[in-house]
Design a protein around this motif. Structure first.
Motif, mmCIF file in Angstrom:
data_model
loop_
_atom_site.group_PDB
_atom_site.id
_atom_site.type_symbol
_atom_site.label_atom_id
_atom_site.label_comp_id
_atom_site.label_asym_id
_atom_site.label_seq_id
_atom_site.Cartn_x
_atom_site.Cartn_y
_atom_site.Cartn_z
ATOM 1 N N ILE A 116 15.192 -32.491 -51.852
ATOM 2 C CA ILE A 116 15.182 -31.773 -50.571
ATOM 3 C C ILE A 116 15.826 -32.626 -49.488
ATOM 4 C CG2 ILE A 116 13.661 -30.910 -48.740
ATOM 5 C CD1 ILE A 116 11.716 -30.041 -51.060
ATOM 6 N N ARG A 117 15.445 -33.883 -49.425
ATOM 7 C CA ARG A 117 15.976 -34.783 -48.383
ATOM 8 C C ARG A 117 17.466 -35.061 -48.544
ATOM 9 N NH1 ARG A 117 12.506 -36.582 -44.137
ATOM 10 N NH2 ARG A 117 10.567 -35.520 -44.603
ATOM 11 N N GLU A 120 12.567 -19.381 -53.570
ATOM 12 C CA GLU A 120 11.484 -18.952 -52.678
ATOM 13 C C GLU A 120 11.917 -19.002 -51.218
ATOM 14 O OE1 GLU A 120 8.872 -17.442 -53.953
ATOM 15 O OE2 GLU A 120 9.684 -17.935 -55.928
ATOM 16 N N GLN A 121 12.704 -19.995 -50.863
ATOM 17 C CA GLN A 121 13.202 -20.084 -49.494
ATOM 18 C C GLN A 121 14.096 -18.900 -49.148
ATOM 19 O OE1 GLN A 121 14.922 -24.042 -49.417
ATOM 20 N NE2 GLN A 121 12.969 -24.956 -48.765
ATOM 21 N N LYS A 122 14.856 -18.423 -50.119
ATOM 22 C CA LYS A 122 15.705 -17.235 -49.894
ATOM 23 C C LYS A 122 14.855 -16.019 -49.593
ATOM 24 C CE LYS A 122 19.691 -14.759 -50.775
ATOM 25 N NZ LYS A 122 19.518 -13.688 -49.811
ATOM 26 N N TYR A 123 13.735 -15.853 -50.318
ATOM 27 C CA TYR A 123 12.842 -14.731 -50.030
ATOM 28 C C TYR A 123 12.307 -14.818 -48.602
ATOM 29 C CZ TYR A 123 12.768 -13.405 -54.966
ATOM 30 O OH TYR A 123 13.127 -12.984 -56.227
ATOM 31 N N GLY A 158 13.562 -29.356 -42.856
ATOM 32 C CA GLY A 158 14.964 -28.947 -42.902
ATOM 33 C C GLY A 158 15.136 -27.472 -43.203
ATOM 34 N N PHE A 159 14.107 -26.852 -43.764
ATOM 35 C CA PHE A 159 14.123 -25.400 -43.984
ATOM 36 C C PHE A 159 13.188 -24.700 -43.011
ATOM 37 C CE2 PHE A 159 11.975 -21.672 -45.800
ATOM 38 C CZ PHE A 159 13.057 -20.804 -45.814
ATOM 39 N N LYS A 182 11.284 -25.285 -34.689
ATOM 40 C CA LYS A 182 10.621 -24.278 -35.519
ATOM 41 C C LYS A 182 11.689 -23.375 -36.122
ATOM 42 C CE LYS A 182 6.510 -24.516 -32.637
ATOM 43 N NZ LYS A 182 5.408 -23.749 -32.052
ATOM 44 N N LEU A 183 12.065 -23.653 -37.353
ATOM 45 C CA LEU A 183 13.242 -23.033 -37.964
ATOM 46 C C LEU A 183 13.001 -21.619 -38.504
ATOM 47 C CD1 LEU A 183 14.642 -26.182 -39.799
ATOM 48 C CD2 LEU A 183 15.157 -25.335 -37.491
#
Length: 193
Positions: free
Chosen positions: A56-57, A68-71, A104-105, A116-117
């Motif tokens: 991730i980093r 899951e991030q796409k959902y 980052g996400f 707050k992304l």
């Protein structure tokens, strides 16, 4: 609206599963798009491993996390449905947050503090627990659960918490009380969305 429902309960005959079905049906009746991520059915791996953290980093996010991030990215509303175990989130949903709501996400640190992304999304939580509501209210647990999830997860990432239903005393509830919970869920979902 586009809804993502993140569901965590291992028993397909549980009250939580009936709440899931009630929620999805109420949303679909109103013409909403609904995606359900049943973490147990998916055999979601909740442990944030060292290689996940490094990936991730370094911009090499593991494929299961990216999916899951796409959902979440595609959703306008994120709903969590899970039981309260040992006064907190079950390990599988806590691990989902640990791995998917990653730096980052979901959030980052900027010049003015926390970025707050996930701002612009709405969040809704439905929980069940065996302890009576009155006891959790009296000892401050209800407020603590809301702060942990509504503020600590949703608000921290920019998701606006629109409501949080906590149904207690489930272990001793009779069939009529369980039916009433489903009526309350349907009414709340219908009125919110």
């Amino acid at each position: 609206m586009k809804h993502l429902v993140v569901y965590a309960h291992p028993n397909p005959e549980s009250l939580n599963h009936a709440i899931l079905e009630t929620t999805v049906n109420a949303l679909k009746k109103k013409g909403h798009e609904v995606v359900v991520r049943d973490l147990y059915a998916l055999d979601f791996q909740p442990v944030l491993k060292p290689e996940d953290f490094v990936g991730i980093r370094s911009g090499q996010t593991p494929a299961d996390i990216l999916a899951e991030q796409k959902y979440i990215t595609d959703a306008e509303v994120v709903t969590f449905i899970y039981p309260i175990w040992w006064t907190g989130l079950p390990a599988i949903i806590k691990g989902y947050v640990d791995r998917v709501f990653a730096y980052g996400f979901a959030y980052a640190y900027g010049a003015n503090g926390i970025d707050k992304l996930l701002a612009g999304k709405k969040g809704f939580i439905i929980n069940t627990h065996g302890t009576p509501n009155e006891y959790y209210d009296q000892i401050g647990m209800t407020a603590g659960l809301k702060i942990t999830s509504d503020t600590g997860i949703f608000d921290f990432t920019g998701i606006e918490a629109v409501d949080h239903l906590l149904f207690g005393g489930i272990s001793a509830a009779d069939p009529e009380a369980l039916k009433e919970i489903l009526v309350q869920v349907e009414e709340k979902v219908t009125s919110l969305f």
